[in-house]
Design an enzyme around this catalytic site. Structure first.
Site, PDB file in Angstrom:
ATOM      1  CB  CYS A  86      10.922 -38.811 -17.455  1.00 32.30           C
ATOM      2  SG  CYS A  86      11.804 -40.030 -16.479  1.00 32.30           S
ATOM      3  NE  ARG A 125      -5.322   3.313   3.867  1.00 31.19           N
ATOM      4  CZ  ARG A 125      -5.295   3.556   2.566  1.00 31.19           C
ATOM      5  NH1 ARG A 125      -4.650   4.618   2.101  1.00 31.19           N
ATOM      6  NH2 ARG A 125      -5.884   2.727   1.732  1.00 31.19           N
ATOM      7  CG  MET A 184      -2.981  -6.415  10.815  1.00 27.69           C
ATOM      8  SD  MET A 184      -1.255  -6.508  10.463  1.00 27.69           S
ATOM      9  CE  MET A 184      -1.234  -7.236   8.873  1.00 27.69           C
ATOM     10  N   GLY A 217      -8.067  -7.927   4.817  1.00 29.09           N
ATOM     11  CA  GLY A 217      -8.832  -7.979   6.057  1.00 29.09           C
ATOM     12  C   GLY A 217      -8.054  -8.440   7.275  1.00 29.09           C
ATOM     13  CB  SER A 224      15.590 -39.884 -18.564  1.00 28.39           C
ATOM     14  OG  SER A 224      14.351 -39.337 -18.212  1.00 28.39           O
ATOM     15  CE  LYS A 272      -3.739  -0.637   2.484  1.00 26.65           C
ATOM     16  NZ  LYS A 272      -4.343  -0.898   3.810  1.00 26.65           N
ATOM     17  CG  HIS A 286      -1.714 -46.406  -9.394  1.00 24.17           C
ATOM     18  ND1 HIS A 286      -3.068 -46.481  -9.627  1.00 24.17           N
ATOM     19  CD2 HIS A 286      -1.104 -46.988 -10.446  1.00 24.17           C
ATOM     20  CE1 HIS A 286      -3.267 -47.116 -10.767  1.00 24.17           C
ATOM     21  NE2 HIS A 286      -2.097 -47.439 -11.284  1.00 24.17           N
ATOM     22  CE1 TYR A 344      13.338 -35.788 -21.857  1.00 29.39           C
ATOM     23  CE2 TYR A 344      15.428 -35.725 -23.044  1.00 29.39           C
ATOM     24  CZ  TYR A 344      14.499 -36.412 -22.269  1.00 29.39           C
ATOM     25  OH  TYR A 344      14.738 -37.718 -21.912  1.00 29.39           O
ATOM     26  NE  ARG A 379      -5.754  -5.068  -3.421  1.00 32.38           N
ATOM     27  CZ  ARG A 379      -6.308  -5.186  -2.233  1.00 32.38           C
ATOM     28  NH1 ARG A 379      -5.571  -5.088  -1.150  1.00 32.38           N
ATOM     29  NH2 ARG A 379      -7.589  -5.400  -2.100  1.00 32.38           N
TER      30      ARG A 379
HETATM   31  P1  ADP Z   1      -7.667  -2.414   3.691  1.00 34.61           P
HETATM   32  O1  ADP Z   1      -6.236  -2.785   3.570  1.00 34.61           O
HETATM   33  O2  ADP Z   1      -8.456  -3.313   4.538  1.00 34.61           O
HETATM   34  O3  ADP Z   1      -8.264  -2.140   2.351  1.00 34.61           O
HETATM   35  P2  ADP Z   1      -7.395   0.433   3.971  1.00 34.61           P
HETATM   36  O4  ADP Z   1      -6.318   1.009   4.816  1.00 34.61           O
HETATM   37  O5  ADP Z   1      -7.180   0.481   2.515  1.00 34.61           O
HETATM   38  O6  ADP Z   1      -7.678  -1.033   4.476  1.00 34.61           O
HETATM   39  O7  ADP Z   1      -8.675   1.246   4.347  1.00 34.61           O
HETATM   40  C1  ADP Z   1      -9.943   0.811   4.603  1.00 34.61           C
HETATM   41  C2  ADP Z   1     -10.942   1.736   3.962  1.00 34.61           C
HETATM   42  O8  ADP Z   1     -10.775   3.055   4.392  1.00 34.61           O
HETATM   43  C3  ADP Z   1     -10.831   1.795   2.463  1.00 34.61           C
HETATM   44  O9  ADP Z   1     -12.099   1.854   1.904  1.00 34.61           O
HETATM   45  C4  ADP Z   1     -10.076   3.062   2.222  1.00 34.61           C
HETATM   46  O10 ADP Z   1     -10.341   3.567   0.955  1.00 34.61           O
HETATM   47  C5  ADP Z   1     -10.578   3.940   3.332  1.00 34.61           C
HETATM   48  N1  ADP Z   1      -9.577   4.927   3.701  1.00 34.61           N
HETATM   49  C6  ADP Z   1      -8.354   4.698   4.185  1.00 34.61           C
HETATM   50  N2  ADP Z   1      -7.677   5.841   4.378  1.00 34.61           N
HETATM   51  C7  ADP Z   1      -8.494   6.825   4.019  1.00 34.61           C
HETATM   52  C8  ADP Z   1      -8.370   8.235   3.976  1.00 34.61           C
HETATM   53  N3  ADP Z   1      -7.245   8.850   4.338  1.00 34.61           N
HETATM   54  N4  ADP Z   1      -9.414   8.960   3.545  1.00 34.61           N
HETATM   55  C9  ADP Z   1     -10.550   8.324   3.174  1.00 34.61           C
HETATM   56  N5  ADP Z   1     -10.737   7.023   3.188  1.00 34.61           N
HETATM   57  C10 ADP Z   1      -9.719   6.263   3.604  1.00 34.61           C
HETATM   58 MG    MG Z   2      -7.752  -0.960   1.082  1.00 31.34          MG
END
Ligand code: ADP
Ligand code: MG
Ligand code: MG
Length: 916
Positions: free
Chosen positions: A874, A99, A110, A108, A807, A29, A481, A894, A351
């Site tokens: 092989c 974040r 962290m 999901g 082989s 990220k 087998h 090969y 990403r």
């Molecule tokens: P995840 O890795 O679970 O996607 P994120 O850190 O990307 O977590 O953020 C979770 C949500 O919060 C996402 O929808 C993201 O777009 C939103 N978000 C994160 N940072 C900001 C920010 N600075 N302003 C507005 N929305 C944010």
């Molecule tokens: Mg995100």
């Protein structure tokens, strides 16, 4: 100089300190936020704490490394200055999100805290600043909720649900249907309630000091790296070698300030079909994860283009433009998060998009050709052929070759067990427990769909395995087998599903408390190893229909054309040959269709099971003396020669490596009393004699027993017969009216010392030369050996003095190098990989560190005495992309793999050459 732990991004290119190459320390990220800032895209500025800081924190019992605190403060100052706002300022507050983000995305795992910096005073400043009272209280209540759940939750048990419960109550009280129906006044009331909820659990008031809020949140993100669920996730997904998670502190932008605001997620192309259309969802007047949390039903991106408000329509245009730019920039379709604040578009994340195999193939092909394979519509060319090849994996290509389940239906289906994905593709049908029953069912009704469910399979079961749509076993590994045979046919197969408790007598299988009887329906996904209850609708593969079935319509199918293009590109770039393991003309034909350039392994023993031939080999086994054995072999000779003629004709001009008989003889005799009695009757001997001989053949370690070249040394007449069959067939087809070019390579299995090969080479050459001379045919043949006993690799220089080719039989070589019985690994190997004692199953992926050394050594020592020694592999590894790369690096000429893996090996060989 002190180590740098914090990196700024945004505001301007000069101020941005990272880029996409720094994923390992900035996380995915953070690296991409920096990359987008550098590219001048609208990203709210901020800074990233490195994964190294997390590593330090995790290793020092929750202590920051020296200087980190100061660095955070300095970067925060820079951000505040740039934004003209201050964290916690009562008049003009800066709000940030905190974040997580590791180098590999862990969805999901962290959580994120939004709207940090709000307190009882700054909320007023925020309201003044934005002019939106409602947004102020909405952000504040969200912040208390997230901070409480993510930061304090792990210690106090405070959870999102506790807050959720209160908002639901409040909505009821005011008759509000959705969160957005709550007024500013009501949200303010909610903030009061939330603070109480917080105080109740945490036993302290909600912290008002923004610096403390920030510090606690950073610590929580660092701490979450070692949380149970994160550790477990990494374990399940076999993620290792990461330093930790980075922490991104990011200026907030607001999608929740009214109907000209919103937030969404989007893919630059459809991640399930690969179609080149932007694909995404968004919600107006919403923040953060509202879109994925399912609070309201999101709108499709297309709706944005049709919005009544011109501002939204303009945003749509801009979004599409940015998405195109991102795709071109990253040379890969992207998965993005965006927010619109009062008509202004902000990007919060990008990403490389995850996708299905089919989508991956389609993206690669279309981005390289600049043309939609389905409609022919023009696109921008983004990739070179080489880039395209590097963007596709073997498992992606695989999805084009095999029948697949309807994805939606598969999602809905009930998983009852999981095993090894031994033979790819998908199959549905009714359960049978006996190979004969499978055959009978298909004899009765050609279209009958049965799934053969067994503890394991043996050569006796091949008829039933062929008849069944899929094979499921409860024991055995990737080279059992069942696995080897099924893969050879491109049949769906799952092995070692140890949760299955199979009762042959009662004809039922129990999984936990559930019982499935003969005739009940199940479905297998051989590409994932998942076993499902009931039937799931299937789609067949147009590629197979075109290549194997030769159907003209299928050749026009876009899937087939994509396969063709990718395979063609692979062939232009690869340098290593690809052969196939095939035992019958039919398999050889299929493999040739898939692009095989010869047969690397033709196992003769499979020919002994067909039709009545089994009786000849059984007669051979029972015979008292050489004379009797030779008599029994006469019949087999006729059959084998015919088989080879068929194979040579099919492989016209291509080399064919034939292996002499390899398995221990006990595999050819029945072990049940009833069948032994039948054998006695048929061969005119007493039942006792049969039983005695079978007992005699019993070995404690058959895999290390009387097999391979040891059979031919003790029974030279066997080697003579097989040589006659091979060379006889070669001479015959080379003299036909429409003559066929033949390059037979006779391969001696399981050689451990040169003297074994000396002895057999002599037998082979004497027999072969006599036939060639007698028939006057112009046939050139080679004699070589498998390198599958470690001693053979160690003494390869001696052996190469005799052998014209090597082989590498990496199945046995792995078995003997590890000392793992490949038929018994199911009992401990899963535990080994779970506990990371081994990263992967060495029967699936060649162990380059250990077994690989023997391969390299074998090649080097062999070529030291015979410069032009032809070397190949092989084992089952010949179709595994990583192993193919290793083979290329080791200088093999090969790889040879099962027919349906040939396209995958071609691709992998090309990738190896490109990477070099
Ligand atoms: P995840 O890795 O679970 O996607 P994120 O850190 O990307 O977590 O953020 C979770 C949500 O919060 C996402 O929808 C993201 O777009 C939103 N978000 C994160 N940072 C900001 C920010 N600075 N302003 C507005 N929305 C944010
Ligand atoms: Mg995100
Ligand atoms: Mg072997």
């Amino acid at each position: 100089m002190a180590k740098k732990y914090v990196y700024f991004y945004g505001l301007s290119e000069e101020q941005t300190e990272g880029d996409r190459s720094m994923k390992a320390i900035l996380g995915g990220k953070g690296a991409n936020l920096a990359e987008m800032s550098n590219a001048g895209l609208p990203v709210p500025p901020g800074f990233t704490l490195s994964t190294e800081a997390c590593k330090y924190y995790s290793e020092h019992g929750g202590k920051y490394p020296q200087g980190l605190e100061k660095e955070i403060r300095a970067h925060l100052d820079q951000l505040e200055k740039g934004m003209g706002k201050k964290l916690g300022d009562p008049d003009n507050p800066l709000l940030v999100s905190v974040r997580s983000g590791a180098a590999i995305s862990m969805p999901g795992m962290m959580d994120t805290v939004l709207n940090l910096g709000l307190n009882d005073k700054s909320v007023q400043g925020f309201i003044k600043q934005t002019g939106s009272e409602r947004a102020g209280w909405d952000c504040y209540r969200r912040f208390i909720d997230m901070f409480g759940d993510v930061v304090m939750g792990p210690y106090t048990g405070l959870k999102h649900e506790h807050f959720e419960h209160e908002i639901e109550k409040l909505k009821k009280k005011y008759g509000a249907k959705e969160d957005t129906d709550l007024t500013a006044e009501q949200l303010k009331e909610l903030v009061g309630i939330y603070k109480k909820v917080y105080q109740d659990k945490v036993k302290k008031p909600f912290p008002q000091d923004p610096e403390q809020q920030l510090d606690l949140s950073i610590r929580a993100v660092f701490g979450s790296w070692d949380s149970d669920r994160a550790v477990k996730y990494r374990q399940i997904n076999k993620i290792s070698g990461l330093l930790g998670t980075a922490v991104n502190v990011c200026t907030m932008v607001f999608g929740n300030m009214g109907d000209d605001c919103g937030t969404g997620v989007a893919f630059t192309r459809d991640p399930s079909t690969g179609e080149s259309v932007a694909y995404g969802d968004y919600l107006k007047n919403a923040q953060g994860e509202d879109v994925v949390a399912g609070i309201r039903t999101p709108k499709h991106m297309n709706d944005m283009a049709k919005d009544k408000s011109p501002a939204w329509r303009k945003t749509h245009k801009e979004l599409i433009q940015i998405m195109k730019r991102l795709e071109k920039h990253y040379k890969h379709p992207q998965d993005i998060e965006f927010t619109v604040e009062r008509g202004k578009l902000w990007l919060l994340q990008t990403r490389n998009a995850k996708r299905t195999g089919i989508a991956g193939v389609r993206w690669a092909v279309e981005m390289a050709t600049g043309k939609d394979v389905f409609t022919g519509k023009k696109q921008t060319k983004i990739l070179s052929q080489k880039d395209a090849l590097m963007n596709v994996g073997g498992s992606d290509l695989e999805q084009l070759l095999f029948p697949v389940f309807d994805m939606k239906e598969e999602k809905k289906a009930n998983v009852i067990a999981e095993g090894l994905p031994a033979g790819p593709g998908a199959a549905s049908g009714t359960i049978v427990f006996d190979a004969d029953d499978a055959e009978a069912a298909v004899e009765k009704d050609k279209n009958a769909r049965v799934i053969l469910v067994r503890r394991d399979t043996s050569p006796e079961d091949v008829g039933g395995m062929w008849a069944a749509r899929g094979v499921l076993t409860s024991t055995g590994g990737m080279t059992s087998h069942a696995a080897v045979v099924a893969r050879g046919w491109g049949k769906c197969c799952i092995c070692g599903a140890s949760a299955l408790n199979i009762d042959y007598k009662k004809k039922q299988v129990t999984v936990g408390k559930k019982v499935y009887k003969e005739g009940d329906s199940i479905s297998l996904n051989g590409s994932t190893g998942k076993v499902y209850e009931g039937e799931i609708p299937l789609q067949s593969s147009p590629v197979v229909e075109a290549v194997i079935g030769g159907k003209a319509a299928a050749k026009k199918h876009p899937y087939y054309r994509m396969y063709e293009m990718l395979s063609g590109w692979s062939d232009t770039h690869r340098k290593m040959k690809v052969r196939t393991n095939a035992d019958a003309p039919k398999d050889a034909a299929a493999a040739k269709g898939f692009g095989a350039e010869g047969i690397g392994l033709c196992r003769t023993e499979h020919m002994f099971f067909e039709g009545d031939r089994i009786w000849s080999i059984r007669e051979f086994i029972l015979a008292e003396d050489r004379e009797g054995r030779e008599k029994a072999l006469k019949d087999l000779l006729k059959h084998q020669q015919k088989d080879f003629e068929g194979i040579f004709k099919e492989m016209d001009g291509l080399p064919v490596t034939v292996r002499l008989l390899d398995p221990p003889l006990h595999e050819f005799v029945p072990h049940e009393k009833k069948e032994q009695q039948e054998m006695a009757r048929r061969l005119g001997v007493s039942a006792r004699k049969v039983a005695d001989r079978v007992r005699q053949l019993h070995e404690f370690n058959p895999m290390l027993g009387h097999r391979g070249c040891r059979l031919s040394i003790t029974y030279p007449e066997l080697c003579v017969m097989q040589t006659k069959a091979i060379i006889g067939a070669a001479c015959k087809v080379s003299k036909l009216k429409n003559a066929v070019k033949v390059h037979p390579e006779i391969m001696v299995p399981l050689v451990g010392s040169k003297t074994e090969l000396d002895y057999l080479e002599n037998v082979i050459r004497t027999t072969a030369d006599e036939i060639i001379e007698r028939t006057g045919a112009k046939v050139k043949y080679m004699v070589g050996t498998m390198i599958e006993v470690p001693r053979a690799a160690l003494t390869a220089d001696q052996i190469a003095d005799r052998a014209e080719f090597f082989s590498f039989g990496t199945n046995d070589l792995t078995q003997m190098t590890f000392g793992f019985s490949r038929d018994d690994v199911g009992t401990f190997l899963p535990e080994y990989t779970n506990r990371k004692i081994l990263d992967v199953d060495p029967f699936q992926h060649l162990d380059q560190e250990g077994v690989g050394q023997l391969v390299k050594m074998g090649v080097e020592r062999g070529r030291s005495v015979r410069g032009d020694l032809k070397c190949g592999i092989c084992g089952e590894h010949g179709g595994d992309p990583d192993s193919v790369r290793f083979c290329y690096e080791s200088g093999l000429d090969y790889v040879s793999c099962s027919p349906y893996r040939v396209p995958i090996a071609r691709l992998a060989a090309a990738q190896a050459a490109i990477e070099e």
